[in-house]
Design a protein around this motif. Structure first.
Motif, PDB file in Angstrom:
ATOM      1  N   LEU A 123      -4.289   6.378  -5.855  1.00 52.53           N
ATOM      2  CA  LEU A 123      -4.116   7.284  -4.725  1.00 52.53           C
ATOM      3  C   LEU A 123      -5.363   7.296  -3.837  1.00 52.53           C
ATOM      4  N   LYS A 124      -6.537   7.161  -4.445  1.00 48.30           N
ATOM      5  CA  LYS A 124      -7.789   7.150  -3.687  1.00 48.30           C
ATOM      6  C   LYS A 124      -8.033   5.821  -2.979  1.00 48.30           C
ATOM      7  N   ARG A 176       0.841  -1.206   0.000  1.00 45.67           N
ATOM      8  CA  ARG A 176       0.000   0.000   0.000  1.00 45.67           C
ATOM      9  C   ARG A 176       0.869   1.246   0.000  1.00 45.67           C
ATOM     10  N   LEU A 177       1.995   1.206   0.717  1.00 49.92           N
ATOM     11  CA  LEU A 177       2.916   2.334   0.713  1.00 49.92           C
ATOM     12  C   LEU A 177       3.492   2.543  -0.686  1.00 49.92           C
ATOM     13  N   LEU A 178       3.807   1.437  -1.366  1.00 54.73           N
ATOM     14  CA  LEU A 178       4.285   1.518  -2.754  1.00 54.73           C
ATOM     15  C   LEU A 178       3.226   2.161  -3.633  1.00 54.73           C
ATOM     16  N   ASP A 179       1.970   1.773  -3.452  1.00 53.79           N
ATOM     17  CA  ASP A 179       0.871   2.354  -4.230  1.00 53.79           C
ATOM     18  C   ASP A 179       0.790   3.865  -4.024  1.00 53.79           C
ATOM     19  N   ALA A 195       1.514   9.051  -6.157  1.00 55.41           N
ATOM     20  CA  ALA A 195       1.740  10.470  -5.892  1.00 55.41           C
ATOM     21  C   ALA A 195       2.923  10.988  -6.712  1.00 55.41           C
ATOM     22  N   ALA A 196       4.019  10.237  -6.711  1.00 51.17           N
ATOM     23  CA  ALA A 196       5.201  10.648  -7.473  1.00 51.17           C
ATOM     24  C   ALA A 196       4.901  10.669  -8.972  1.00 51.17           C
TER      25      ALA A 196
END
Length: 211
Positions: A107-108, A11-14, A19-20
């Protein structure tokens, strides 16, 4: 099944990846948006209703690559050389640029970078109960094993008198098997590998067409 730490890492990767990606691609998004508006009438984005995790419907974003009334004059499946595809849309679809706005869905929390491609509700009528339960147990993604193995899906459907039936006869079953394979093996490391493989496949196969 992945551990809790692995799930959090994915999820952090997502979140970080989406975002990036959105920040870095903002100038490209603006150029594509202007190009679409100049080329044909209609909105910049196409919002497709798809089923997400646990069968919850959501609006999947894409750059509009077809005429504004495309849903009313043809099937949801789009073969190569479909007459509904705009001039700009053909270029966007070739390089998968029309899919980039799905970073917003990632992101959502409606999608992941990697996972089974989201389907319209009607296609789940062709899934077995076990297949449907498994596929809807995870967030849909922008790419996975199925996307890699059928990156030329439009070409396979080109010229078919009935693209939906051709999809069901030739693509659906092996594509679902690939999705189930990903769900079984899912991990943070696998997601990273699939992301880089996807970039490589798009770059190598599409650049060959240009050459």
């Amino acid at each position: 099944m992945p551990s809790e730490h692995d799930y959090l890492g994915r999820r952090l990767l997502d979140v970080c990846g989406a975002a990036a990606g959105l920040l870095c691609l903002l100038p490209l998004f603006l150029l594509i948006s202007i190009w679409i508006k100049i080329d044909s009438k209609g909105p910049v984005f196409y919002r497709a209703i798809r089923l997400g995790r646990y069968g919850k419907p959501f609006q999947m974003f894409k750059f509009r690559s077809m005429r504004a009334d495309a849903d009313k004059v043809g099937a949801l499946i789009t073969p190569d050389k479909d007459s509904r595809v705009t001039r700009v849309g053909g270029f966007l679809r070739k390089f998968k640029l029309d899919e980039l706005p799905q970073l917003i869905n990632v992101l959502k929390g409606e999608m992941s970078l990697v996972g089974p491609r989201p389907e319209a509700a009607l296609y789940f009528d062709y899934y077995s109960p076990d297949e449907k339960r498994a596929v809807l147990s995870v967030r849909p993604g922008m790419t996975d094993y199925g996307s890699l193995r059928f990156h030329d899906e439009g070409r396979l459907l080109a010229g078919s008198a009935d693209p939906i039936q051709t999809y069901l006869d030739l693509i659906r079953e092996p594509k679902v098997r690939a999705q189930l394979e990903y769900i079984r093996d899912q991990s943070l490391l696998l997601d990273i590998k699939i992301i880089f493989r996807t970039i490589g496949v798009v770059a190598t196969t599409r650049m060959k067409d240009v050459a």
